[in-house]
Design a protein around this motif. Structure first.
Motif, mmCIF file in Angstrom:
data_model
loop_
_atom_site.group_PDB
_atom_site.id
_atom_site.type_symbol
_atom_site.label_atom_id
_atom_site.label_comp_id
_atom_site.label_asym_id
_atom_site.label_seq_id
_atom_site.Cartn_x
_atom_site.Cartn_y
_atom_site.Cartn_z
ATOM 1 N N HIS A 158 0.831 -1.203 0.000
ATOM 2 C CA HIS A 158 0.000 0.000 0.000
ATOM 3 C C HIS A 158 0.868 1.258 0.000
ATOM 4 O O HIS A 158 1.990 1.258 0.516
ATOM 5 C CB HIS A 158 -0.904 0.017 1.237
ATOM 6 N N TYR A 159 0.294 2.314 -0.582
ATOM 7 C CA TYR A 159 0.983 3.602 -0.568
ATOM 8 C C TYR A 159 0.891 4.237 0.820
ATOM 9 O O TYR A 159 -0.097 4.072 1.538
ATOM 10 C CB TYR A 159 0.321 4.567 -1.556
ATOM 11 N N ILE A 209 1.762 9.407 -1.811
ATOM 12 C CA ILE A 209 0.661 9.982 -2.591
ATOM 13 C C ILE A 209 0.901 11.473 -2.807
ATOM 14 O O ILE A 209 0.736 11.999 -3.917
ATOM 15 C CB ILE A 209 -0.688 9.750 -1.878
ATOM 16 N N ALA A 210 1.299 12.167 -1.751
ATOM 17 C CA ALA A 210 1.557 13.609 -1.851
ATOM 18 C C ALA A 210 2.680 13.887 -2.854
ATOM 19 O O ALA A 210 2.613 14.859 -3.619
ATOM 20 C CB ALA A 210 1.913 14.172 -0.475
ATOM 21 N N PHE A 260 -6.337 17.683 -2.530
ATOM 22 C CA PHE A 260 -6.256 16.619 -1.534
ATOM 23 C C PHE A 260 -4.991 16.687 -0.678
ATOM 24 O O PHE A 260 -4.923 16.035 0.362
ATOM 25 C CB PHE A 260 -6.351 15.247 -2.222
ATOM 26 N N ILE A 261 -4.018 17.455 -1.106
ATOM 27 C CA ILE A 261 -2.814 17.564 -0.273
ATOM 28 C C ILE A 261 -2.808 18.860 0.532
ATOM 29 O O ILE A 261 -1.828 19.176 1.209
ATOM 30 C CB ILE A 261 -1.521 17.452 -1.116
ATOM 31 N N LEU A 273 -5.451 11.628 3.705
ATOM 32 C CA LEU A 273 -5.703 10.301 4.271
ATOM 33 C C LEU A 273 -6.848 9.624 3.531
ATOM 34 O O LEU A 273 -6.776 8.426 3.209
ATOM 35 C CB LEU A 273 -6.028 10.425 5.761
ATOM 36 N N LEU A 274 -7.921 10.376 3.264
ATOM 37 C CA LEU A 274 -9.063 9.821 2.530
ATOM 38 C C LEU A 274 -8.627 9.334 1.160
ATOM 39 O O LEU A 274 -8.942 8.197 0.760
ATOM 40 C CB LEU A 274 -10.150 10.892 2.387
ATOM 41 N N LEU A 275 -7.909 10.162 0.417
ATOM 42 C CA LEU A 275 -7.481 9.785 -0.928
ATOM 43 C C LEU A 275 -6.547 8.582 -0.888
ATOM 44 O O LEU A 275 -6.651 7.668 -1.717
ATOM 45 C CB LEU A 275 -6.792 10.968 -1.604
#
Length: 384
Positions: A290-291, A296-297, A361-362, A369-371
């Motif tokens: 998992h990422y 993700i950011a 989202f960042i 966290l949601l994304l």
């Protein structure tokens, strides 16, 4: 990628004059149409166990239907049969783009993209559906006849798994060419026979029956251990016949049920969960490992584009501007603060998020966290 051309009609005029009222031929609905997949690719999908497919054929007026997966198509010959594959939008991202031009109808009403390949003379026979459908002509040509609803039509069953209708009077009789679109409302009989090898794309819409809605409500009550109010009869009189169910009792039972259905506090919860559940299997690719949120950011900072997994159902509900947002994804509910409307809209209104949109989202730890969780469930993925 695909832009709907309604000619002289606006979307509002189409909805007012045709939607659920009468069929319409949209000639050149997609200008310069290019098929998103080939007949061979469609056949490849029909070999997969998890993808629903069937072949309908008619030889010497004898109808037959077989269900997939299929290994060999040569036994069907070169005419008189049709391959139909359900939920192609779940498995083919380019084909899924065909749904986007029809998203002037809310997400929860859109069902899936069925794709069919027909040899000359192929079709499924005259029939009617209980839902709206747009049928896009791809490669090849097809002869279509469409009629208006007629209570005198009789249901026929030429095969145990095929439901057709008796001959009908048509209001549309046309040979469709690539890019032409037929809109067919519920209850309108129609019959399409392929003139040559052809591909058709059917954008179907959900129309839940009362039975389905009540079943969904019952499941919600059971899952959440909600019993509701009980029957009570403090003002009961002595029964003159103990075996009789009287009107007073039936009225009270009916009121109990109506109160349950009329509870607007529960309605959005169970309906949102029900209507976003996938009817067909999703092609989910959960990242392994998992990422992390920092990864993700970093991808977003680099300008990556996010795509939503084909067929994933996403809706949201907010009763008032200052009330919590209910975000429904694939039958699950996520509660967001009242000021996160843009978050819900980005996730539900788009099948692809560009780099600039992803930066939303960042800008907060909760959104990131949601994304991250959605990406780790395979619901969204980086496409660039």
């Amino acid at each position: 990628m695909y832009q709907l051309n309604l000619a002289e009609l606006s979307v509002a005029e189409f909805l007012n004059q045709y939607w659920q009222k009468k069929p319409l031929l949209i000639k050149g609905g997609f200008k310069h149409f290019v098929d998103p997949l080939t007949a061979d690719e469609l056949a490849g999908l029909a070999t997969e166990e998890e993808i629903e497919s069937r072949i309908v054929s008619c030889v010497d007026k004898q109808w037959d239907m077989q269900t997939g997966p299929f290994e060999d198509f040569s036994e069907f010959g070169d005419k008189g049969w049709t391959l139909l594959v359900q939920a192609v939008d779940h498995w083919h991202p380019l084909a899924a783009k065909l749904l986007d031009p029809f998203r002037f109808i809310p997400n929860w009403r859109i069902d899936d993209l069925m794709v069919s390949f027909s040899t000359p003379g192929g079709g499924v026979g005259p029939h009617l559906d209980q839902y709206d459908v747009f049928i896009i002509q791809g490669e090849g040509k097809r002869h279509w006849r469409v009629g208006m609803p007629d209570s005198n039509l009789q249901q026929l069953c030429p095969h145990p798994r095929l439901l057709q209708v008796s001959p009908f009077v048509d209001c549309i009789d046309v040979i469709t060419e690539p890019g032409d679109i037929l809109y067919i409302p519920p209850g309108c009989p129609h019959d399409g026979i392929s003139v040559e090898n052809s591909l058709n794309y059917s954008v179907g819409f959900r129309a839940p029956a009362q039975k389905d809605l009540l079943t969904g409500l019952a499941d919600h009550l059971i899952d959440n251990d909600i019993s509701g109010q009980r029957f009570s009869d403090a003002k009961r009189s002595a029964a003159t016949s103990v075996g009789r169910i009287d009107e007073t009792d039936l009225n009270q039972i009916q009121q109990l049920l109506q109160q349950l259905v009329a509870d607007r506090n529960q309605l959005p919860h169970w309906f949102g969960n029900l209507i976003t559940r996938a009817k067909h299997e999703l092609d989910l690719n959960e990242p392994d490992p998992h990422y992390g949120e920092d990864e993700i950011a970093e991808y977003i900072d680099e300008g990556s584009v996010l795509s939503r997994t084909g067929g994933l159902r996403c809706c949201y509900y907010q009763q008032h501007n200052d009330s919590d947002l209910l975000l429904f994804i694939n039958g699950d509910q996520i509660t967001l603060p009242p000021d996160e409307l843009l978050t819900a809209q980005l996730l539900c209104d788009n099948t692809e998020l560009a780099a600039a949109e992803n930066r939303h989202f960042i800008s907060s730890a909760q959104r990131l966290l949601l994304l991250t969780n959605l990406i780790n469930q395979g619901y969204w993925y980086f496409s660039e």
